[in-house]
Design an enzyme around this catalytic site. Structure first.
Site, PDB file in Angstrom:
ATOM      1  CB  ALA A  65      -0.878  -0.002   1.236  1.00 58.73           C
ATOM      2  N   GLY A 108       0.545  -5.082   0.837  1.00 57.77           N
ATOM      3  CA  GLY A 108      -0.652  -5.147  -0.009  1.00 57.77           C
ATOM      4  C   GLY A 108      -0.371  -5.784  -1.359  1.00 57.77           C
ATOM      5  CD  GLU A 111      -2.462  -7.689   2.822  1.00 52.49           C
ATOM      6  OE1 GLU A 111      -2.210  -6.511   2.484  1.00 52.49           O
ATOM      7  OE2 GLU A 111      -3.008  -7.967   3.886  1.00 52.49           O
ATOM      8  CD  GLU A 131       1.581  -5.711   5.573  1.00 55.33           C
ATOM      9  OE1 GLU A 131       2.420  -6.595   5.824  1.00 55.33           O
ATOM     10  OE2 GLU A 131       0.770  -5.786   4.632  1.00 55.33           O
TER      11      GLU A 131
HETATM   12  N1  CO8 Z   1       4.595   3.232  -0.532  1.00 54.77           N
HETATM   13  C1  CO8 Z   1       4.995   4.416  -1.053  1.00 54.77           C
HETATM   14  N2  CO8 Z   1       6.134   4.570  -1.748  1.00 54.77           N
HETATM   15  C2  CO8 Z   1       6.906   3.490  -1.924  1.00 54.77           C
HETATM   16  C3  CO8 Z   1       6.557   2.217  -1.406  1.00 54.77           C
HETATM   17  C4  CO8 Z   1       5.328   2.106  -0.681  1.00 54.77           C
HETATM   18  N3  CO8 Z   1       4.880   0.942  -0.197  1.00 54.77           N
HETATM   19  N4  CO8 Z   1       7.527   1.335  -1.726  1.00 54.77           N
HETATM   20  C5  CO8 Z   1       8.459   2.022  -2.424  1.00 54.77           C
HETATM   21  N5  CO8 Z   1       8.082   3.319  -2.544  1.00 54.77           N
HETATM   22  C6  CO8 Z   1       8.809   4.404  -3.217  1.00 54.77           C
HETATM   23  C7  CO8 Z   1      10.003   4.859  -2.396  1.00 54.77           C
HETATM   24  O1  CO8 Z   1       9.586   5.764  -1.385  1.00 54.77           O
HETATM   25  C8  CO8 Z   1      10.857   5.496  -3.453  1.00 54.77           C
HETATM   26  O2  CO8 Z   1      10.340   6.777  -3.746  1.00 54.77           O
HETATM   27  P1  CO8 Z   1      11.329   8.062  -3.870  1.00 54.77           P
HETATM   28  O3  CO8 Z   1      12.187   7.728  -5.054  1.00 54.77           O
HETATM   29  O4  CO8 Z   1      10.381   9.182  -4.097  1.00 54.77           O
HETATM   30  O5  CO8 Z   1      12.089   8.107  -2.602  1.00 54.77           O
HETATM   31  C9  CO8 Z   1      10.618   4.616  -4.681  1.00 54.77           C
HETATM   32  O6  CO8 Z   1       9.399   3.927  -4.416  1.00 54.77           O
HETATM   33  C10 CO8 Z   1      11.706   3.585  -4.876  1.00 54.77           C
HETATM   34  O7  CO8 Z   1      11.843   2.857  -3.684  1.00 54.77           O
HETATM   35  P2  CO8 Z   1      13.257   2.647  -2.943  1.00 54.77           P
HETATM   36  O8  CO8 Z   1      14.182   3.776  -3.236  1.00 54.77           O
HETATM   37  O9  CO8 Z   1      12.984   2.339  -1.512  1.00 54.77           O
HETATM   38  O10 CO8 Z   1      13.787   1.335  -3.733  1.00 54.77           O
HETATM   39  P3  CO8 Z   1      14.721   0.189  -3.185  1.00 54.77           P
HETATM   40  O11 CO8 Z   1      15.062  -0.661  -4.363  1.00 54.77           O
HETATM   41  O12 CO8 Z   1      15.845   0.735  -2.360  1.00 54.77           O
HETATM   42  O13 CO8 Z   1      13.790  -0.669  -2.155  1.00 54.77           O
HETATM   43  C11 CO8 Z   1      11.762  -1.780  -1.456  1.00 54.77           C
HETATM   44  C12 CO8 Z   1      12.639  -1.325  -2.636  1.00 54.77           C
HETATM   45  C13 CO8 Z   1      12.497  -2.845  -0.651  1.00 54.77           C
HETATM   46  C14 CO8 Z   1      10.494  -2.358  -2.038  1.00 54.77           C
HETATM   47  C15 CO8 Z   1      11.463  -0.562  -0.534  1.00 54.77           C
HETATM   48  O14 CO8 Z   1      10.973   0.499  -1.334  1.00 54.77           O
HETATM   49  C16 CO8 Z   1      10.467  -0.845   0.532  1.00 54.77           C
HETATM   50  O15 CO8 Z   1      10.795  -1.439   1.560  1.00 54.77           O
HETATM   51  N6  CO8 Z   1       9.188  -0.407   0.342  1.00 54.77           N
HETATM   52  C17 CO8 Z   1       8.160  -0.502   1.329  1.00 54.77           C
HETATM   53  C18 CO8 Z   1       7.672  -1.924   1.492  1.00 54.77           C
HETATM   54  C19 CO8 Z   1       6.594  -1.999   2.540  1.00 54.77           C
HETATM   55  O16 CO8 Z   1       6.803  -1.739   3.704  1.00 54.77           O
HETATM   56  N7  CO8 Z   1       5.381  -2.431   2.119  1.00 54.77           N
HETATM   57  C20 CO8 Z   1       4.262  -2.566   2.999  1.00 54.77           C
HETATM   58  C21 CO8 Z   1       3.436  -1.343   2.972  1.00 54.77           C
HETATM   59  S1  CO8 Z   1       2.117  -1.380   4.162  1.00 54.77           S
HETATM   60  C22 CO8 Z   1       0.909  -2.256   3.377  1.00 54.77           C
HETATM   61  O17 CO8 Z   1       1.051  -2.721   2.279  1.00 54.77           O
HETATM   62  C23 CO8 Z   1      -0.359  -2.412   4.151  1.00 54.77           C
HETATM   63  C24 CO8 Z   1      -1.343  -3.234   3.368  1.00 54.77           C
HETATM   64  C25 CO8 Z   1      -2.686  -2.784   3.675  1.00 54.77           C
HETATM   65  C26 CO8 Z   1      -3.683  -3.345   2.740  1.00 54.77           C
HETATM   66  C27 CO8 Z   1      -3.435  -3.112   1.282  1.00 54.77           C
HETATM   67  C28 CO8 Z   1      -4.537  -3.624   0.479  1.00 54.77           C
HETATM   68  C29 CO8 Z   1      -4.122  -4.210  -0.856  1.00 54.77           C
END
Ligand code: CO8
Length: 257
Positions: A65, A108, A111, A131
């Site tokens: 998400a 998400g 999921e 999460e």
């Molecule tokens: N939300 C918003 N932005 C994101 C997300 C995210 N989940 N994941 C990545 N991005 C953005 C980063 O902020 C970054 O943006 P910017 O360039 O503006 O800084 C861009 O994408 C590239 O990401 P990274 O620079 O972090 O890329 P890396 O290759 O270093 O890392 C990862 C990739 C490992 C995927 C890392 O981005 C990461 O850990 N992302 C978050 C993963 C996460 O915690 N996901 C869970 C989110 S909570 C959730 O999903 C709750 C579910 C609720 C229900 C959903 C219903 C379907």
């Protein structure tokens, strides 16, 4: 409808949806989900579409998400909007849906993949429910579908530690049905979808209904439902054609596709 966060097209008899927010690792924001739901609705209504494939990019199916979009929400807002309820639309699709996952399928994203009927993974796929590292828990069925897919030990390990599972472990654990090279992912999913598209749609829909009922009911009730659905297929021309074609050693030409 003009899409910003996805692309949707038909390839033969398959509806192909691609999650497409490359700058945000395909993070799932409200707009993307609304577009995804619209595309699924469109393919469900389109009689020429027999199967749906959902994919992302080679880097990310979806990294969860959109954290930046949801970080400021209050409890009252989340509760009143029933935040995430509409994300479940995909799990109610009646046509077969295949997830083709390369790269990250986190939170998400994992999921969403689990809402599909089965997952084909690329060798670089990474699945996780991180999460807990954000101070929350999965909210779109992760705690329920993951345990059903891979059992309590592995589901708890992933959900409590937030650790990521690679494609091979996901295949060993039963989360994904097959693992293929990244470059072959979408074609493999499309081939599976085309194969499904040649089969009898009522039988496919009933097979899906019966399998999904296993999650919702007891063994004896599930077997009863299966038997009744099985009986009802003898009322279709496709059952007659399928069995006749077998006896005549030819490919069946199903009418209800
Ligand atoms: N939300 C918003 N932005 C994101 C997300 C995210 N989940 N994941 C990545 N991005 C953005 C980063 O902020 C970054 O943006 P910017 O360039 O503006 O800084 C861009 O994408 C590239 O990401 P990274 O620079 O972090 O890329 P890396 O290759 O270093 O890392 C990862 C990739 C490992 C995927 C890392 O981005 C990461 O850990 N992302 C978050 C993963 C996460 O915690 N996901 C869970 C989110 S909570 C959730 O999903 C709750 C579910 C609720 C229900 C959903 C219903 C379907």
């Amino acid at each position: 409808m003009a899409y910003e966060c996805i692309t949707a097209e038909t390839r033969g008899t398959t509806g192909l949806i691609r999650l497409d927010r490359p700058k945000a690792m395909n993070a799932l924001n409200a707009r993307l989900i609304s577009e995804l739901n619209g595309a699924v609705d469109g393919f469900e209504e389109d009689p020429h579409v027999r199967c749906i494939v959902i994919t992302g990019s080679e880097k990310a199916f979806a990294a969860g998400a959109d954290i930046k979009e949801m970080q400021g929400k209050t409890f009252v807002q989340a509760y009143r909007e029933d935040f995430i309820a509409e994300w479940e639309r995909l799990s109610r699709a009646r046509k077969p849906v295949i997830a083709a996952v390369a790269g990250y399928a986190l939170g998400g994203g994992c999921e969403l993949a689990m809402m599909c009927d089965f997952i084909i993974a690329a060798e670089n796929a990474k699945f996780g429910q991180p999460e807990i590292t954000l101070g929350i828990i999965p909210g779109a069925g992760g705690t329920q579908r993951l345990i059903r897919a891979i059992g309590k030990a592995k589901a708890m390990d992933m959900i409590l530690t937030g650790r990521v599972m690679d494609a091979r472990e996901a295949e060993r654990s039963g989360l994904v049905s097959r693992v293929v090279p990244v470059g072959e992912l979408v074609d493999t999913a499309l081939e599976a979808a085309e194969r499904i598209g040649d089969l009898s749609m009522p039988a496919l829909m009933m097979a899906k209904e019966a399998v999904n009922s296993a999650h919702e009911t007891t063994l004896s009730e599930g077997c009863r439902l299966e038997r009744r659905l099985f009986h009802s297929l003898f009322a279709t021309e496709d059952q007659k054609e399928g069995m006749k074609a077998f006896a005549e050693k030819r490919t069946p030409q199903f009418r209800h596709r």
